[in-house]
Write a protein that holds these residues in place. Structure first.
Motif, PDB file in Angstrom:
ATOM      1  N   ILE A   9       0.830  -1.200   0.000  1.00 10.38           N
ATOM      2  CA  ILE A   9       0.000   0.000   0.000  1.00 10.38           C
ATOM      3  C   ILE A   9       0.863   1.248   0.000  1.00 10.38           C
ATOM      4  O   ILE A   9       0.602   2.211  -0.709  1.00 10.38           O
TER       5      ILE A   9
ATOM      6  N   GLN B 136       1.030   4.391  -2.890  1.00  8.95           N
ATOM      7  CA  GLN B 136       0.713   5.775  -2.586  1.00  8.95           C
ATOM      8  C   GLN B 136       1.947   6.679  -2.612  1.00  8.95           C
ATOM      9  O   GLN B 136       1.959   7.737  -2.006  1.00  8.95           O
ATOM     10  N   THR B 137       2.988   6.239  -3.329  1.00 12.09           N
ATOM     11  CA  THR B 137       4.217   7.008  -3.414  1.00 12.09           C
ATOM     12  C   THR B 137       4.386   7.595  -4.809  1.00 12.09           C
ATOM     13  O   THR B 137       4.282   6.876  -5.810  1.00 12.09           O
ATOM     14  N   ASN B 138       4.631   8.896  -4.877  1.00  9.30           N
ATOM     15  CA  ASN B 138       4.988   9.534  -6.135  1.00  9.30           C
ATOM     16  C   ASN B 138       6.496   9.461  -6.297  1.00  9.30           C
ATOM     17  O   ASN B 138       7.234   9.683  -5.335  1.00  9.30           O
TER      18      ASN B 138
ATOM     19  N   LYS C  85      -2.227   5.300  -9.052  1.00  7.65           N
ATOM     20  CA  LYS C  85      -3.451   5.231  -8.254  1.00  7.65           C
ATOM     21  C   LYS C  85      -4.183   6.568  -8.196  1.00  7.65           C
ATOM     22  O   LYS C  85      -4.573   7.052  -7.134  1.00  7.65           O
TER      23      LYS C  85
ATOM     24  N   LYS D 261      -7.317   9.115  -8.813  1.00  5.21           N
ATOM     25  CA  LYS D 261      -8.754   8.933  -8.680  1.00  5.21           C
ATOM     26  C   LYS D 261      -9.571   9.998  -9.398  1.00  5.21           C
ATOM     27  O   LYS D 261     -10.790   9.868  -9.506  1.00  5.21           O
TER      28      LYS D 261
ATOM     29  N   SER E  90      -2.910   6.137 -13.939  1.00  6.63           N
ATOM     30  CA  SER E  90      -1.497   6.390 -13.696  1.00  6.63           C
ATOM     31  C   SER E  90      -0.990   7.387 -14.735  1.00  6.63           C
ATOM     32  O   SER E  90      -1.370   7.323 -15.906  1.00  6.63           O
TER      33      SER E  90
ATOM     34  N   LEU F 170      -2.190  15.641  -4.553  1.00  7.40           N
ATOM     35  CA  LEU F 170      -1.435  14.490  -4.040  1.00  7.40           C
ATOM     36  C   LEU F 170      -0.400  14.927  -3.005  1.00  7.40           C
ATOM     37  O   LEU F 170       0.570  14.211  -2.753  1.00  7.40           O
TER      38      LEU F 170
ATOM     39  N   ARG G 260       0.995  12.565  -0.173  1.00 10.61           N
ATOM     40  CA  ARG G 260       1.658  11.303  -0.517  1.00 10.61           C
ATOM     41  C   ARG G 260       3.156  11.340  -0.197  1.00 10.61           C
ATOM     42  O   ARG G 260       3.787  12.396  -0.236  1.00 10.61           O
TER      43      ARG G 260
ATOM     44  N   ASN H 110       6.075  13.845   2.645  1.00 13.20           N
ATOM     45  CA  ASN H 110       5.013  14.453   1.848  1.00 13.20           C
ATOM     46  C   ASN H 110       5.596  15.583   1.008  1.00 13.20           C
ATOM     47  O   ASN H 110       6.804  15.851   1.044  1.00 13.20           O
TER      48      ASN H 110
END
Length: 602
Positions: A15, A19-21, A43, A45, A101, A139, A142, A174
């Protein structure tokens, strides 16, 4: 610059990764100041994702249009399909039609090595993150990973406050922490030492990119250590540095631009002065100033700068304290650390004192309002002429001179500014509870009494009156005096190449040049029928005259020949000197007060 960052706990590796850029940055065309950057954002949205270049940078208050240096922008989805890109404004690229993506690629041109911009060449990759990396505002919470593709052929290494993942890949919890983490990639040298505080060991690391010798760095680092330890004495303890390390990122190279910029656990120091050519003495002041910010402004934080806005200018009325009181301590710390002498320190106050004391600007703005001007003056750019000589006092200088007054005023009450700063640190720094100007007054009232606090803030912060500096300085055996026989013209004049003199600054209000109707840009062709004094500095020419002398001036303005008369006044500037230098013997009380102030041996 302080940002809150959040630890991700009890999350599986899968997970967390989702959720990592991720970014990669490479420098194959460094010789032409280009970096190629790739960013991957999984990911997603929302149907449309906006990628922006920041318009501001941590520690700066003006707008900086970093987007102007971006080109070759492309966006693809997870299958390599080229995506549609819209440009609703100059600062963002909107990407639509993705499959959950997006990968972006773009080229950055970077050729200014300072505390705000980035510079890429074959000597280094000097990266301020807002000037380098695009981001997606939605984001921002993230985690981020960034791989710096160093030039091994140039011996490059990475130095940053970001924690290392592996190899040349670093992480940030972040976006905010990432933006606040400048990075120096070069063949640099490192010196470091451990500090123990409250039972915890922390590391102070000094990274230097320069063309000098190890011996020069070793000698300089000794002064850095003295400075760091002397600053700790002000607050009684170090800040709790994230990841246990504070990093100085210094570039003392010919292609740098002089600057200093604080960050949460690091600072950038840039100068064209090498250690061998004046930098040993000339650069240490920036070290002192920026490290003091590790307490004052990074953790003792104005509420008006929280949260920091990457899309608009950031304005605060507290910069007279955040920047100005830091400026007061800059050279005071160097004196206390033995890096400069008490005599040099005291005499060095003169320039700042005269700039503030003699400025006409105090009739227009108080220190809070001067702080509001930061977006217009803090490395801001403008093409139209301004009247700063008459309407603005730097909050650095204004706050510095007020810090001096508050310190010496408190000492008359058997108190001191150090202990007031400790109280502010306890209330707002250790707790990281942002403050208002009213909070600063409340803390002063708690420390020195309500009447004292109301007097200082009521007269000197909310108004622009000036304390009785002569009495305050006399209490520590320092003389404040003017030379009433020194003549004063009131505007800067320089040779223009054809034997005439051009007025280069707006004349000060009520100065002789101002009263005579002279203005910036006027070309003086003749004085008292003898032409312009070609071959010497105009200031030297004026010094040879007397107060009351009359100058009949012929000048050219917009192609028309005009005449006026200037009557020289006494120079309004003061000098600060130790009483001993004036053949006056300070009393034991004055010497004791001075010793307590400067923390030196009498």
């Amino acid at each position: 610059m302080k940002f809150y960052f959040f630890l991700l706990l009890s999350v599986s590796t899968t997970i967390l990764s989702a959720q990592t850029n991720s970014y990669e940055i490479a420098f194959e065309n460094a010789v032409h100041h280009e970096a190629v950057i790739k960013g991957s954002f999984p990911k997603l949205k929302t149907d449309t994702v906006s990628f922006r270049m920041s318009r501001t940078s941590p520690g700066r208050y003006a707008l900086h249009e970093f987007a102007k240096n971006i080109y070759n922008f492309k966006a693809t989805d997870s299958k390599g399909k080229t995506l549609e890109v819209l440009r609703p404004d100059p600062y963002q690229w909107q990407v639509i039609g993705h499959d959950g993506s997006i990968t972006i690629n773009y080229t950055l041109f970077a050729n200014r090595g300072d505390g705000t911009y980035s510079q890429v060449d074959e000597t280094h990759a000097h990266l301020n993150i807002p000037a380098t990396f695009m981001y997606a505002p939605e984001l921002s919470e993230r985690k981020i990973k960034v791989d710096f593709k160093v030039r091994n052929d140039l011996g490059w290494k990475v130095a940053t406050q970001l924690p290392l993942v592996s190899g040349t890949t670093y992480s940030a919890t972040n976006l905010y922490y990432f933006m606040d983490s400048p990075t120096e990639i070069s063949n640099h040298s490192i010196r470091e030492f451990e500090v123990e505080d409250n039972g915890k060991e922390q590391k102070i690391r000094f990274v230097l990119h320069h063309n000098g010798t190890d011996e020069e760095l070793d000698a300089y680092f000794e002064n850095v250590k003295k400075t760091v330890l002397a600053q700790k004495d002000v607050y009684g303890e170090f800040s709790n540095f994230d990841y246990g390390t504070y990093t100085f990122l210094a570039c003392y190279i010919p292609n740098a631009s002089g600057d200093g910029m604080e960050h949460r656990n690091s600072t950038i120091l840039t100068s064209t002065r090498s250690l061998a050519e004046g930098g040993m003495e000339g650069n240490i002041g920036t070290v002192s100033h920026e490290f003091f910010h590790a307490w004052n402004v990074e953790r003792i934080r104005p509420k008006s700068l929280e949260p920091f806005n990457f899309e608009e200018a950031n304005m605060s009325g507290a910069l007279w304290f955040a920047e100005g009181f830091t400026s007061y301590y800059t050279n005071l710390i160097l004196c206390r650390a033995g890096v400069i002498s008490p005599e040099k320190y005291v005499e060095g106050i003169s320039g700042t004192f005269n700039y503030v004391w003699n400025s006409p600007a105090r009739q227009f703005f108080n220190p809070i309002e001067m702080s509001y001007q930061a977006p217009f003056v803090d490395a801001a750019t403008t093409v139209d002429p301004v009247n700063r000589e008459n309407t603005f006092i730097s909050y650095y200088s204004y706050g510095s001179i007020l810090g001096l007054a508050l310190d010496l005023s408190l000492r008359k009450e058997k108190l001191n500014l150090d202990d007031y700063m400790k109280l502010v640190w306890k209330k707002h720094g250790k707790t990281e509870k942002p403050y208002t100007v009213e909070n600063l007054q409340q803390s002063l009232a708690e420390y020195a009494g309500n009447d004292f606090a109301q007097g200082f803030f009521g007269n000197y912060i909310y108004k622009s009156e000036m304390p009785d500096y002569s009495s305050l300085l006399n209490s520590v055996g320092v003389t404040l005096k003017q030379n009433s026989e020194e003549p004063y013209f009131g505007a800067a004049v320089s040779l223009n190449g054809d034997g005439h003199g051009e007025i280069k600054s707006n004349p000060k209000m009520d100065a002789p040049a101002y009263i005579a109707g002279l203005d910036k840009g006027d070309i003086i062709t003749d004085i008292n029928g003898s032409g312009f004094p070609d071959g010497q500095q105009f200031s030297t020419y004026i010094e040879k005259l007397k107060v009351g002398d009359t100058l009949k001036i012929t000048f050219n303005r917009f192609g028309a020949v005009k005449k006026t008369t200037v009557i020289l006044k006494p120079n309004p500037d003061y000098s600060l000197t130790l009483m001993e230098k004036e053949d006056a013997k300070p009393s034991k009380k004055q010497l004791r007060q001075r010793t307590d102030w400067l923390k030196t041996t009498p």
